[in-house]
Design a protein around this motif. Structure first.
Motif, PDB file in Angstrom:
ATOM      1  N   CYS A 197       0.833  -1.216   0.000  1.00 50.09           N
ATOM      2  CA  CYS A 197       0.000   0.000   0.000  1.00 50.09           C
ATOM      3  C   CYS A 197       0.857   1.251   0.000  1.00 50.09           C
ATOM      4  O   CYS A 197       0.571   2.223  -0.719  1.00 50.09           O
ATOM      5  N   LYS A 247      -9.256   7.140  10.944  1.00 55.69           N
ATOM      6  CA  LYS A 247      -9.272   6.172   9.848  1.00 55.69           C
ATOM      7  C   LYS A 247      -7.963   6.277   9.081  1.00 55.69           C
ATOM      8  O   LYS A 247      -7.523   7.378   8.744  1.00 55.69           O
ATOM      9  N   GLU A 272      -1.805  -3.142  11.436  1.00 53.26           N
ATOM     10  CA  GLU A 272      -3.041  -3.085  10.659  1.00 53.26           C
ATOM     11  C   GLU A 272      -3.458  -1.631  10.493  1.00 53.26           C
ATOM     12  O   GLU A 272      -2.972  -0.747  11.189  1.00 53.26           O
ATOM     13  N   SER A 318      -9.831   1.446  10.991  1.00 54.47           N
ATOM     14  CA  SER A 318     -10.982   1.989  10.285  1.00 54.47           C
ATOM     15  C   SER A 318     -11.822   2.838  11.236  1.00 54.47           C
ATOM     16  O   SER A 318     -11.930   4.040  11.066  1.00 54.47           O
ATOM     17  N   TYR A 330     -12.952  -1.956  14.065  1.00 53.71           N
ATOM     18  CA  TYR A 330     -12.953  -2.370  12.664  1.00 53.71           C
ATOM     19  C   TYR A 330     -11.634  -1.925  12.070  1.00 53.71           C
ATOM     20  O   TYR A 330     -11.183  -0.799  12.321  1.00 53.71           O
ATOM     21  N   TRP A 357      -8.564  -2.735   8.617  1.00 54.10           N
ATOM     22  CA  TRP A 357      -8.127  -3.454   7.435  1.00 54.10           C
ATOM     23  C   TRP A 357      -6.964  -4.318   7.886  1.00 54.10           C
ATOM     24  O   TRP A 357      -5.930  -3.819   8.312  1.00 54.10           O
ATOM     25  N   THR A 358      -7.156  -5.605   7.824  1.00 50.30           N
ATOM     26  CA  THR A 358      -6.161  -6.551   8.321  1.00 50.30           C
ATOM     27  C   THR A 358      -6.093  -7.722   7.370  1.00 50.30           C
ATOM     28  O   THR A 358      -6.674  -8.760   7.587  1.00 50.30           O
ATOM     29  N   TRP A 359      -5.413  -7.526   6.271  1.00 45.37           N
ATOM     30  CA  TRP A 359      -5.357  -8.447   5.140  1.00 45.37           C
ATOM     31  C   TRP A 359      -5.092  -9.874   5.565  1.00 45.37           C
ATOM     32  O   TRP A 359      -4.264 -10.141   6.408  1.00 45.37           O
ATOM     33  N   TYR A 385     -10.227 -12.916   7.519  1.00 42.33           N
ATOM     34  CA  TYR A 385     -11.303 -11.939   7.447  1.00 42.33           C
ATOM     35  C   TYR A 385     -11.802 -11.824   6.001  1.00 42.33           C
ATOM     36  O   TYR A 385     -11.118 -11.263   5.152  1.00 42.33           O
ATOM     37  N   GLN A 437     -14.117 -10.006   4.731  1.00 38.66           N
ATOM     38  CA  GLN A 437     -14.614  -8.693   4.350  1.00 38.66           C
ATOM     39  C   GLN A 437     -13.757  -7.631   5.028  1.00 38.66           C
ATOM     40  O   GLN A 437     -13.385  -7.769   6.194  1.00 38.66           O
ATOM     41  N   GLU A 438     -13.440  -6.588   4.282  1.00 38.56           N
ATOM     42  CA  GLU A 438     -12.641  -5.492   4.831  1.00 38.56           C
ATOM     43  C   GLU A 438     -13.420  -4.189   4.739  1.00 38.56           C
ATOM     44  O   GLU A 438     -14.082  -3.968   3.736  1.00 38.56           O
ATOM     45  N   PRO A 439     -13.366  -3.278   5.712  1.00 38.07           N
ATOM     46  CA  PRO A 439     -12.678  -3.495   6.978  1.00 38.07           C
ATOM     47  C   PRO A 439     -13.366  -4.584   7.784  1.00 38.07           C
ATOM     48  O   PRO A 439     -14.573  -4.759   7.705  1.00 38.07           O
TER      49      PRO A 439
END
Length: 125
Positions: free
Chosen positions: A19, A68, A79, A82, A90, A92-94, A98, A100-102
């Protein structure tokens, strides 16, 4: 030209690196770091500082002041924050855990305050 991800570390630290490369904060030549290297005074932390990010210790910042996109750091994990919905985190933790993100995490505000050492934030003026 798109970045080459042949050096990508599996997991969230590799996702963070990708990212930051795509957003232009890291160059492709910036080493990939494991999550433990994103603390201040470690190689990944120094790279974030050079890219314009500032470290905020969780004990000073407090969970109610998180924003955020903050990069959350604890021993063994990073991570992207969100939001809190009520007391639930919540982020984003690839990963395959999980779908679904977030992702809705199983951490409450009080747990985040204790688990995470701090956050990196891009300070835009």
């Amino acid at each position: 030209m798109a970045a080459s991800y042949t050096r990508l570390i599996q997991g969230m630290s590799g996702f963070l690196w990708a990212c930051l490369v795509q957003a232009g904060y890291f160059d492709e030549s910036t080493p990939t770091y494991t999550s433990g290297n994103y603390f201040p005074n470690k190689d990944g932390g120094q790279a974030l500082e050079e890219a314009g990010f500032s470290w905020h210790a969780m004990s000073e910042l407090g969970v109610d002041n998180m924003e955020k996109g903050d990069i959350m750091v604890r021993n063994g994990h990073v991570e992207f924050f969100s939001e809190f919905k009520g007391e639930t985190e919540y982020a984003w933790t690839w990963g395959s855990v999980y779908p679904q993100e977030p992702a809705k995490k199983d951490s409450s505000k009080s747990e985040v305050a204790v688990k995470y050492s701090g956050i990196w934030r891009l300070e835009i003026e």
